[in-house]
Every structure is written in C-alpha cells, then in structure tokens.
Design an enzyme around this catalytic site. Sequence first.
Site, mmCIF file in Angstrom:
data_model
loop_
_atom_site.group_PDB
_atom_site.id
_atom_site.type_symbol
_atom_site.label_atom_id
_atom_site.label_comp_id
_atom_site.label_asym_id
_atom_site.label_seq_id
_atom_site.Cartn_x
_atom_site.Cartn_y
_atom_site.Cartn_z
ATOM 1 N N LYS A 16 0.837 -1.214 0.000
ATOM 2 C CA LYS A 16 0.000 0.000 0.000
ATOM 3 C C LYS A 16 0.869 1.260 0.000
ATOM 4 C CE LYS A 16 -2.109 -1.133 3.884
ATOM 5 N NZ LYS A 16 -1.424 -2.406 4.198
ATOM 6 N N ARG A 92 -10.114 -0.088 8.679
ATOM 7 C CA ARG A 92 -9.573 -1.397 9.044
ATOM 8 C C ARG A 92 -10.602 -2.293 9.704
ATOM 9 N NH1 ARG A 92 -3.941 0.023 8.877
ATOM 10 N NH2 ARG A 92 -2.736 -1.830 9.273
ATOM 11 N N ARG A 126 11.721 -5.778 5.493
ATOM 12 C CA ARG A 126 11.567 -4.369 5.100
ATOM 13 C C ARG A 126 12.510 -3.463 5.894
ATOM 14 N NH1 ARG A 126 5.736 -1.735 5.503
ATOM 15 N NH2 ARG A 126 5.900 -2.608 7.608
ATOM 16 N N ARG A 159 11.055 -1.217 11.238
ATOM 17 C CA ARG A 159 9.926 -0.775 12.060
ATOM 18 C C ARG A 159 9.783 -1.673 13.278
ATOM 19 N NH1 ARG A 159 4.740 0.341 8.226
ATOM 20 N NH2 ARG A 159 3.747 -0.932 9.818
ATOM 21 N N ARG A 170 -0.427 -9.106 13.334
ATOM 22 C CA ARG A 170 -1.028 -8.121 12.437
ATOM 23 C C ARG A 170 -1.825 -8.820 11.336
ATOM 24 N NH1 ARG A 170 4.208 -5.064 10.797
ATOM 25 N NH2 ARG A 170 2.898 -4.052 9.247
HETATM 26 P P1 AP5 Z 1 4.822 -1.652 1.885
HETATM 27 O O1 AP5 Z 1 4.522 -0.847 0.658
HETATM 28 O O2 AP5 Z 1 5.498 -0.985 3.024
HETATM 29 O O3 AP5 Z 1 3.489 -2.376 2.388
HETATM 30 P P2 AP5 Z 1 2.219 -1.812 3.200
HETATM 31 O O4 AP5 Z 1 1.019 -2.462 2.587
HETATM 32 O O5 AP5 Z 1 2.242 -0.323 3.258
HETATM 33 O O6 AP5 Z 1 2.504 -2.475 4.593
HETATM 34 P P3 AP5 Z 1 2.401 -1.880 6.071
HETATM 35 O O7 AP5 Z 1 3.207 -2.762 6.945
HETATM 36 O O8 AP5 Z 1 2.704 -0.423 6.090
HETATM 37 O O9 AP5 Z 1 0.884 -2.107 6.345
HETATM 38 P P4 AP5 Z 1 0.156 -2.124 7.683
HETATM 39 O O10 AP5 Z 1 -1.229 -1.991 7.202
HETATM 40 O O11 AP5 Z 1 0.420 -3.268 8.558
HETATM 41 O O12 AP5 Z 1 0.806 -0.925 8.515
HETATM 42 P P5 AP5 Z 1 0.290 0.520 8.907
HETATM 43 O O13 AP5 Z 1 1.465 1.385 8.954
HETATM 44 O O14 AP5 Z 1 -0.868 0.908 8.071
HETATM 45 O O15 AP5 Z 1 5.673 -2.931 1.408
HETATM 46 C C1 AP5 Z 1 6.164 -3.878 2.350
HETATM 47 C C2 AP5 Z 1 7.545 -4.416 1.923
HETATM 48 O O16 AP5 Z 1 7.428 -5.155 0.722
HETATM 49 C C3 AP5 Z 1 8.606 -3.335 1.613
HETATM 50 O O17 AP5 Z 1 9.870 -3.783 2.028
HETATM 51 C C4 AP5 Z 1 8.564 -3.176 0.085
HETATM 52 O O18 AP5 Z 1 9.813 -2.760 -0.428
HETATM 53 C C5 AP5 Z 1 8.211 -4.604 -0.329
HETATM 54 N N1 AP5 Z 1 7.370 -4.646 -1.529
HETATM 55 C C6 AP5 Z 1 6.342 -3.818 -1.865
HETATM 56 N N2 AP5 Z 1 5.777 -4.180 -3.039
HETATM 57 C C7 AP5 Z 1 6.449 -5.294 -3.441
HETATM 58 C C8 AP5 Z 1 6.325 -6.167 -4.582
HETATM 59 N N3 AP5 Z 1 5.400 -5.958 -5.533
HETATM 60 N N4 AP5 Z 1 7.202 -7.228 -4.669
HETATM 61 C C9 AP5 Z 1 8.160 -7.441 -3.700
HETATM 62 N N5 AP5 Z 1 8.327 -6.645 -2.617
HETATM 63 C C10 AP5 Z 1 7.474 -5.590 -2.481
HETATM 64 O O19 AP5 Z 1 -0.263 0.275 10.392
HETATM 65 C C11 AP5 Z 1 0.597 -0.036 11.470
HETATM 66 C C12 AP5 Z 1 -0.193 -0.139 12.771
HETATM 67 O O20 AP5 Z 1 -0.848 1.125 13.051
HETATM 68 C C13 AP5 Z 1 -1.332 -1.156 12.808
HETATM 69 O O21 AP5 Z 1 -0.852 -2.440 13.114
HETATM 70 C C14 AP5 Z 1 -2.225 -0.555 13.895
HETATM 71 O O22 AP5 Z 1 -1.711 -0.817 15.171
HETATM 72 C C15 AP5 Z 1 -2.133 0.925 13.660
HETATM 73 N N6 AP5 Z 1 -3.171 1.417 12.720
HETATM 74 C C16 AP5 Z 1 -2.968 1.950 11.480
HETATM 75 N N7 AP5 Z 1 -4.139 2.270 10.894
HETATM 76 C C17 AP5 Z 1 -5.115 1.943 11.793
HETATM 77 C C18 AP5 Z 1 -6.534 2.019 11.766
HETATM 78 N N8 AP5 Z 1 -7.198 2.484 10.693
HETATM 79 N N9 AP5 Z 1 -7.215 1.568 12.850
HETATM 80 C C19 AP5 Z 1 -6.563 1.096 13.923
HETATM 81 N N10 AP5 Z 1 -5.219 0.988 14.026
HETATM 82 C C20 AP5 Z 1 -4.499 1.405 12.969
HETATM 83 MG MG MG Z 2 2.379 1.132 4.825
#
Ligand code: AP5
Ligand code: MG
Length: 215
Positions: A16, A92, A126, A159, A170
């Site tokens: 994402k 979410r 990552r 992270r 997660r």
């Molecule tokens: P990346 O692009 O970073 O993936 P992402 O989908 O953004 O993953 P996140 O870990 O950021 O998602 P998340 O939803 O768990 O975390 P968030 O920060 O939202 O890619 C990942 C890796 O893969 C990278 O190394 C990249 O280089 C590689 N990659 C990408 N595309 C690729 C491809 N095509 N092929 C190969 N490699 C690839 O949330 C974190 C925490 O915040 C949650 O756990 C929760 O506690 C809290 N939180 C956030 N939003 C909410 C909400 N709405 N409600 C409640 N709690 C929340």
């Molecule tokens: Mg992200």
Amino acid sequence: MSKPHILILGAPGAGKGTQSKHIVETFGVEHVTTGDALRANKDMDISDMDTEYDTPREYMDRGELVPDAVVNAIVEEALSSADGYVLDGYPRNLEQAEELSEMTDLDVILSLDVDTEELVDRLTGRRVCTECGTNFHVKYSQPEEEGVCDECGGELHQRDDDTEETVRERLRVFEENTQPVIDFYEGRDEFASIDGEQAPDDVWADVKAAIESRT
Ligand code: AP5
Ligand code: MG
C-alpha cells in the site's frame, strides 16, 4: 476537474505504501495514512478517550488496532483539508468503513492481493528510511549502500512492528477485522482487485490503469 478520491486496501505488507508513493507523484493527491500519522504520534496521551492503553505505541507494538475514536479523528481532520487523496491504512474494520462513508465519497477502491507467507517475508525484511519514508527490502529491493537511503541519504531502520511475532499478529488482526471491509466494497463499480504479487513496476502499471479507467 477535482482530484480523485482513492482508497487503497490490502494486508500488512501488500504494498500500500509503495504504490501510494507512485499515486501521489502521478495524480498529485495527498497521501493520507493512519499508520504514518500514528507512528509520528506514538506516545500521544489518549487515556482521556477511555482506552485500554494510554498511548498508540502499546497497541501498535502488539500488532493490535488503535481504538476507532483515535483513528477516526485523524482521518476526518486529514480529509477535510485534502484536495484529492490516496487513503492508506483506513478503514480497518466495518465500524471505520461506516464512519468513512459519512466523511467522503470514493472514486476508486483498490485492493492489493498477496499470499500470507509472502507478506511475512516482505515485512520482516523491510527497511524504511527514517528521513523520507522510502521502503527497501533486504532481498527484493536493496539500497546501493547498506543502511543508507538511495533517495535522500537518510538512515534505514526496521519498524518496531516488523518482528515475525508481531507480523503474524497483524496478519491475524487483518483476517478478522479488515478482510470483511474488502468483502464489503467488492462488487462496487469503483472497486478493482490488483495482483500484488507481481514485481512492483507491474503492480504499478495495473494500479495506474485501474485509476485512469475510473476517473
Ligand atoms: P509496503 O509498501 O510498506 O506495504 P504496506 O502495505 O504499506 O505495509 P504496512 O506494513 O505499512 O501495512 P500495515 O497496514 O500493517 O501498517 P500501517 O502502517 O498501516 O511494502 C512492504 C515491503 O514489501 C517493503 O519492504 C517493500 O519494499 C516490499 N514490496 C512492496 N511491493 C512489493 C512487490 N510488488 N514485490 C516485492 N516486494 C514488495 O499500520 C501499522 C499499525 O498502526 C497497525 O498495526 C495498527 O496498530 C495501527 N493502525 C494503522 N491504521 C489503523 C486504523 N485504521 N485503525 C486502527 N489501528 C491502525
Ligand atoms: Mg504502509
């Protein structure tokens, strides 16, 4: 013409953040991401919101969802000042999806699909730039110099929630709470399912085409 309202859905590690960066550059929208907003405010005191823990950190480091009241307020504030956006990390759960429908309309809803074991591999490997947020990966997307960002020279770090134990939690939380949100949007004209297991540039080509055909 006003700028598009884009929602990007997918499991932790689905790409994402990676795809949102391209969307911002190409379509000139704002990146509204609850994960980054919460990471920037991890030690904010939320105890007056009647929450189980006193800071976002305590939820995030366990891989749990931060309470709805906290994230709803962040998104409402960010969307009210955005002229076009890509929303990443929200909604979410179904309660947040309901809340979102009262805040805004959506032009494009993207869902990135990736197999679970691939997600564990992506997240535990990552590395993120502490300065500009660019993503790297120890195997799939190595920087030219270890530990240093290719884009800005900033330091790369892992992270806090990218340990294997927290990653698995997660993913469990995603299956239980967020998969129903994807099921809820599926079937709408705005919805597009994207194969997120392709190489990043191929995923981007599909994402771009899906946005262009809906705006
Ligand atoms: P990346 O692009 O970073 O993936 P992402 O989908 O953004 O993953 P996140 O870990 O950021 O998602 P998340 O939803 O768990 O975390 P968030 O920060 O939202 O890619 C990942 C890796 O893969 C990278 O190394 C990249 O280089 C590689 N990659 C990408 N595309 C690729 C491809 N095509 N092929 C190969 N490699 C690839 O949330 C974190 C925490 O915040 C949650 O756990 C929760 O506690 C809290 N939180 C956030 N939003 C909410 C909400 N709405 N409600 C409640 N709690 C929340
Ligand atoms: Mg992200």
